[in-house]
Design an enzyme around this catalytic site. Sequence first.
Site, PDB file in Angstrom:
ATOM      1  N   HIS A  77       6.820  -6.245  -2.211  1.00 18.65           N
ATOM      2  CA  HIS A  77       6.053  -4.790  -2.820  1.00 18.65           C
ATOM      3  C   HIS A  77       7.875  -3.815  -2.772  1.00 18.65           C
ATOM      4  CE1 HIS A  77       1.823  -3.475  -2.250  1.00 18.65           C
ATOM      5  NE2 HIS A  77       2.270  -2.521  -2.180  1.00 18.65           N
ATOM      6  N   ASP A  89      -0.025  -8.657   1.416  1.00 18.63           N
ATOM      7  CA  ASP A  89       0.807  -7.602   2.308  1.00 18.63           C
ATOM      8  C   ASP A  89       0.663  -6.163   2.589  1.00 18.63           C
ATOM      9  OD1 ASP A  89       2.035  -6.454  -0.265  1.00 18.63           O
ATOM     10  OD2 ASP A  89       4.205  -7.313  -0.089  1.00 18.63           O
ATOM     11  N   TYR A 106      -6.421  -5.011  -4.061  1.00 19.83           N
ATOM     12  CA  TYR A 106      -6.141  -4.632  -2.324  1.00 19.83           C
ATOM     13  C   TYR A 106      -7.903  -4.406  -2.142  1.00 19.83           C
ATOM     14  CZ  TYR A 106      -1.821  -2.172  -2.460  1.00 19.83           C
ATOM     15  OH  TYR A 106      -1.117  -2.151  -3.266  1.00 19.83           O
TER      16      TYR A 106
END
Length: 529
Positions: free
Chosen positions: A358, A267, A239
Amino acid sequence: MLHHSDVQKHNKAEDLWVIVNGNAYDLTDFAPEHPGGMKILLKYAGTDATEHRPEPIHPPGTLEQYLPKEKHLGPVDLSGMKIVAKEETQEEKDRKQRVANKPSMDECLSLYDFEAVAKSVLPTAAWAYYSSGADDEITMRENRGAYQRLWFRPRILRDVTTIDFSSTILGHKTTLPIYITATALGKLGHPDGEKNLTWGGYEQGIIQPPQMIPTLASCSFDEIVDAAKPGQVQFMQLYVNKDREITRKIVQHAEKRGVKGLFITVDAPQLGRREKDMRQKFADEGSAVQNKQGDNVDKSQGAARAISSFIDPGLSWKDIPWFKSITKMPIVLKGVQCWEDAVLAAEAGLAGVVLSNHGGRQLDFARSGVEILAEVMRELRKRDLLKNGFEVYIDGGVRRAGDVLKAIALGAKAVGIGRPFLCECLLSGRYRGLLTSRFADAYSAYGSEGVVRAIQILKDEMEMNMRLIGAPTLADVTPEMIDATGLSQHAVDLAPDYLARANYEPLAGVGNGLGAQPRLIPKDVKGLL
């Protein structure tokens, strides 16, 4: 050595010490910046907070790592100190009984069975976090439904005496075309957290799916790397932090430690609304990343929102050259959801993409990875963008080896499996001497053989399916073996998957606080299988 009576005198906001694992720490200066607020620290000021600290979130060594050395006050003589243990709730007592009544590991015949047991024995908040999807959870269920609209077209009279399903991922050998994809907060369900995935992924030297280390792991990055065996392949899921210098240090440290690939999550400019998780009102202090930065943590919207405040919503294509400049690791974009972006990734010279929504946890009504796989492969081939080794992976909804073969037939190099592996590893964690009996009593289930059993199930299913479709090797699994004519039909729950529904309930009322009907768990957990 300090005596515990000396520590007890420092129990105010302006003079705040705590004891953790037999050592005292001065938190006076840190307390006002604590992401979880000062209140939780004041509750245990001057006392031994070992039994009460938020292990599921803070990796071991968090205090040692983030407090200045002068705030480490040294060991404490605890002789004669009265320890006030956490009062065990009736829910926890009932859960321990379910652990004691767990079925034999041999009775687990599919990944669904492991998930059913995990649902029963994990704490409610842990299962809410792991099982939750975005909004109405349509996409989460669709991830399974998409595979059920793909049908095999088997070939016959082929020699399938010997079956070989070995493959490579980013050039690294794997015994199965799968990898353990990143899943956060492993310690919500087990004190060894993500290290279980590392140990289980290499058991006996014959089962070696690569592991993707998550940014939001409960264990520290170095703990997970240190748990790996020589030659074990690990990738890193990233991230991207708003502070690019922090991101650079994380990436370069991973490369220095031998990580073989960087999977950048694209995403999640913010994490989705996962209502079962939100109803649990996250009670811990945040992820290790946030603890270091001193971020404010919103605990009112569940674990997912609480652990993600550092993620940069400004990440864009213009950042890709910078990432390529700071690392020699192959870069893969994780979370691509249309062929146009897959083409842009290949044209940018990246190593691959993961077609993923995800796990249905971000945008509800996003299509499944396997649905967009065919169009992605078509457009990449049309532009001759696969010639330099560009690889396409997918994740989401995989529960059977047949699902893996369907993805391989449509062009995927490998598939990522998240929730099922997490459940199996939580049930199968081994204990390493440092853990107290309270953890072992509360969480122990099958022992270290559990994850090996789960992967062996996949291997057995893979061998059977490949024989029955007439494919002795993965190279023989071709698009012609799949009927995908119904793949784009989006009739929600037209043919409900009852095995999945038993674990992942629709959001139909508040019920037990999970946003679903009350958990119907028989006294004997064997009734779940």
